[in-house]
Design an enzyme around this catalytic site. Structure first.
Site, mmCIF file in Angstrom:
data_model
loop_
_atom_site.group_PDB
_atom_site.id
_atom_site.type_symbol
_atom_site.label_atom_id
_atom_site.label_comp_id
_atom_site.label_asym_id
_atom_site.label_seq_id
_atom_site.Cartn_x
_atom_site.Cartn_y
_atom_site.Cartn_z
ATOM 1 C CG ASP A 15 35.241 -16.548 -51.560
ATOM 2 O OD1 ASP A 15 34.922 -15.438 -51.437
ATOM 3 O OD2 ASP A 15 35.635 -17.395 -50.673
ATOM 4 C CD GLU A 187 38.512 -9.403 -50.207
ATOM 5 O OE1 GLU A 187 39.580 -9.793 -49.491
ATOM 6 O OE2 GLU A 187 37.366 -9.482 -49.919
HETATM 7 C C1 6LW Z 1 38.340 -14.616 -49.561
HETATM 8 C C2 6LW Z 1 38.259 -13.407 -49.643
HETATM 9 C C3 6LW Z 1 37.648 -12.839 -48.477
HETATM 10 O O1 6LW Z 1 39.422 -15.246 -49.775
HETATM 11 O O2 6LW Z 1 37.070 -13.884 -47.686
HETATM 12 O O3 6LW Z 1 37.273 -10.894 -47.163
HETATM 13 C C4 6LW Z 1 38.028 -14.918 -48.043
HETATM 14 N N1 6LW Z 1 37.641 -11.441 -48.088
HETATM 15 O O4 6LW Z 1 38.200 -12.721 -50.822
HETATM 16 C C5 6LW Z 1 37.145 -16.282 -47.684
HETATM 17 O O5 6LW Z 1 36.075 -16.483 -48.458
#
Ligand code: 6LW
Length: 522
Positions: A15, A187
């Site tokens: 991330d 996301e």
């Molecule tokens: C992060 C999100 C994700 O916040 O994993 O599944 C999380 N998606 O973008 C943790 O890295």
């Protein structure tokens, strides 16, 4: 001109978020239950990165006790605006969603100190922050869609933040629910003001094999956003399992001083197309703009093995900053790679010159607490780790040893235990919470014990001296096998297994050295 090898940050660095201020780039990544949390790295050339501090580096900033593995600090965003550095992030407790939440911190120096967290009154994860031309601040993030059309559909919200009131204000706008029908987890959103338009970059497909990057554009920060017809504009999922870099996504854009563009994003190196013991790592990707849209890895469409940085100096300017010494050798207590679990290294151990004194704790590796544990990320697929432990301070019933850790539920450890008869060696393999312990015999009376771990791709060997005592398969310990979001860590642990702790162990030497292995044409 330099050529940067991908990944630019090996080992568990998922991330990534990046911003540039003058000649410096600053980058942060997720750290979950490990502390200090959210390393801040800086670079002048996108190749050589130096850890200058951590955002969560003081006791009491956030409460991690009881937060299970792969909970904790998720996807942070770093930006510079209104004369300050800003990091927004989420503290996640996967068992108790009422705990934690989205928060914001600021600093005048990205090395810290960072302010105490301001909790934001909004659900979800992956917050980000943007500044408009008039100096207004816009927070955005992801949460499960209020009225989903499919399972795990999420929505991206945006709302103004009033710094003088430390609060979200005004109307909230839902601006995005994913580019592809049926895609899960839109996301990791980031909004950018570029050439008079607003751009939304968002991941989707889930942060694993189906991960992808999509982009949308609007005239106003609050939308309406129109997706690029080329969405998803970047992914590795169509390459199939013969690709050894999988799961590319969760990108953040940055413009260099010469006007060129780059993105950082996460991806996993998986030799077999499935398993990635090193976790999700940070990669660099060249970006160009065509017809008003960003094109990632133009002409190639996949993360390149190396990226050319035409404007970067061959060598960093002597006498100024140097990149982290991440190559080989002894990891001394002041090294920023050290982490502890749900507590700072300085809360569980005491630095004594080049050694750590690690008082035994009652907690074991099995519960989501703060055991006597100190460890570093495994950053190289082929690696040799060697530690020397002074064990004369262990009280009867107490043990200390070396651990290869994914989580509370999945790890492999060697332990030296003091018994009435003397020191005994044992190994423990923990898979999905199932523990297999093996007694490995007595150790001749010794003050110091040397334990070692070698990783060669998926094959791990744990040793005492030259004797192999346990093996592990990275395909059983990696996050695609165990679930969760982490890469593997190698560390030292000590425990009294629930009894009142009395003793201590000293880590007099901890060496981490990438091994040079010829893989032929791999
Ligand atoms: C992060 C999100 C994700 O916040 O994993 O599944 C999380 N998606 O973008 C943790 O890295």
């Amino acid at each position: 001109m330099i050529e940067v090898a991908n990944p630019i940050l090996p080992g568990c660095h998922p991330d990534p978020s990046i911003c540039r201020v003058g000649e410096w780039y600053y980058l942060v990544t997720s750290t979950f239950e490990y502390l200090p949390g959210l390393p801040v790295l800086r670079s002048r050339d996108l190749a050589r990165w130096e850890t200058i501090g951590h955002v969560i580096d003081r006791p009491g900033m956030l409460d991690f006790e009881g937060i299970g593995s792969s909970g904790g600090l998720y996807a942070p965003t770093i930006r510079h605006g209104l004369g300050l550095y800003w990091v927004v992030c989420t503290l996640v407790d996967r068992e108790d969603p009422s705990r934690g939440g989205n928060f914001l911190v600021t600093a005048s120096d990205p090395a810290g100190p960072w302010s105490d967290p301001v909790l934001l009154d909004v659900a979800g994860i992956d917050p980000s922050i943007a500044f408009d031309d008039g100096g207004r601040v816009w927070l955005h993030g992801t949460r499960l869609a209020a009225d989903p059309e499919w399972h795990d559909q999420t929505e991206v919200w945006v709302r103004e933040y009033a710094p003088d009131r430390s609060a979200l204000v005004g109307e909230e706008h839902v601006i995005w629910r994913g580019a592809v029908h049926g895609a899960v987890w839109a996301e990791g959103p980031h909004l950018y003001r570029i050439d008079g338009s607003w751009f939304l970059l968002a991941a989707e497909g889930g942060t694993e094999f189906h991960h992808a990057v999509s982009v949308a554009r609007a005239d106003a920060v609050t939308g309406p956003y129109v997706g690029n017809r080329a969405n998803p504009v970047f992914t590795h999922r169509h390459l199939g399992r013969t690709s050894t870099v999988i799961g590319a996504g969760h990108a953040d854009l940055v413009q260099a001083a010469d006007g060129s563009w780059f993105a950082v994003m996460l991806a996993m190196r998986a030799d077999d197309g499935h398993h990635y013991p090193l976790g999700r790592e940070t990669f660099l990707c060249p970006v160009v703009w065509e017809d008003g849209w960003p094109v990632f890895a133009p002409g190639e469409g996949r993360l390149p093995a190396t990226v050319r940085i035409p404007w970067a100096l061959e060598e960093p300017t002597p006498g100024e900053w140097q990149p982290d010494d991440r190559i080989a050798g002894v990891v001394v207590p002041s090294d920023p790679r050290w982490t502890a679990l749900r507590a700072l290294p300085s809360q569980v151990a005491v630095a004594e010159g080049d050694a750590w004194r690690l008082p035994v704790r009652a907690a074991t590796l099995h519960e989501p607490s703060s055991p006597a544990f100190l460890g570093v990320r495994q950053q190289h697929a082929d690696v040799d780790v060697r530690c020397v432990l002074e064990v004369r301070g262990l009280a009867e019933g107490e043990s200390a040893g070396l651990v290869l850790r994914q989580s509370e539920l999945d790890h492999v450890a060697l332990a030296v235990t003091r018994t009435a008869e003397g020191l005994r060696l044992s190994s423990e393999e923990c898979r999905a919470g199932d523990r297999q312990q093996r007694g490995l015999g007595a150790l001749s009376a010794a003050d110091e014990v040397e334990l070692a771990l070698s990783g060669r791709g998926y094959a791990y060997s744990l040793r005492h001296g030259e004797t192999e005592l346990a093996v592990a398969d990275g395909r059983e310990l990696d996050a695609s096998a165990t679930g969760g979001f982490l890469g593997l860590w190698v560390g030292i642990h000590a425990t009294s297994a629930g009894a009142e702790p009395r003793g201590e162990v000293r880590i007099t030497r901890f060496e981490y050295a990438p091994a040079l292995v010829d893989h032929g044409d791999r």
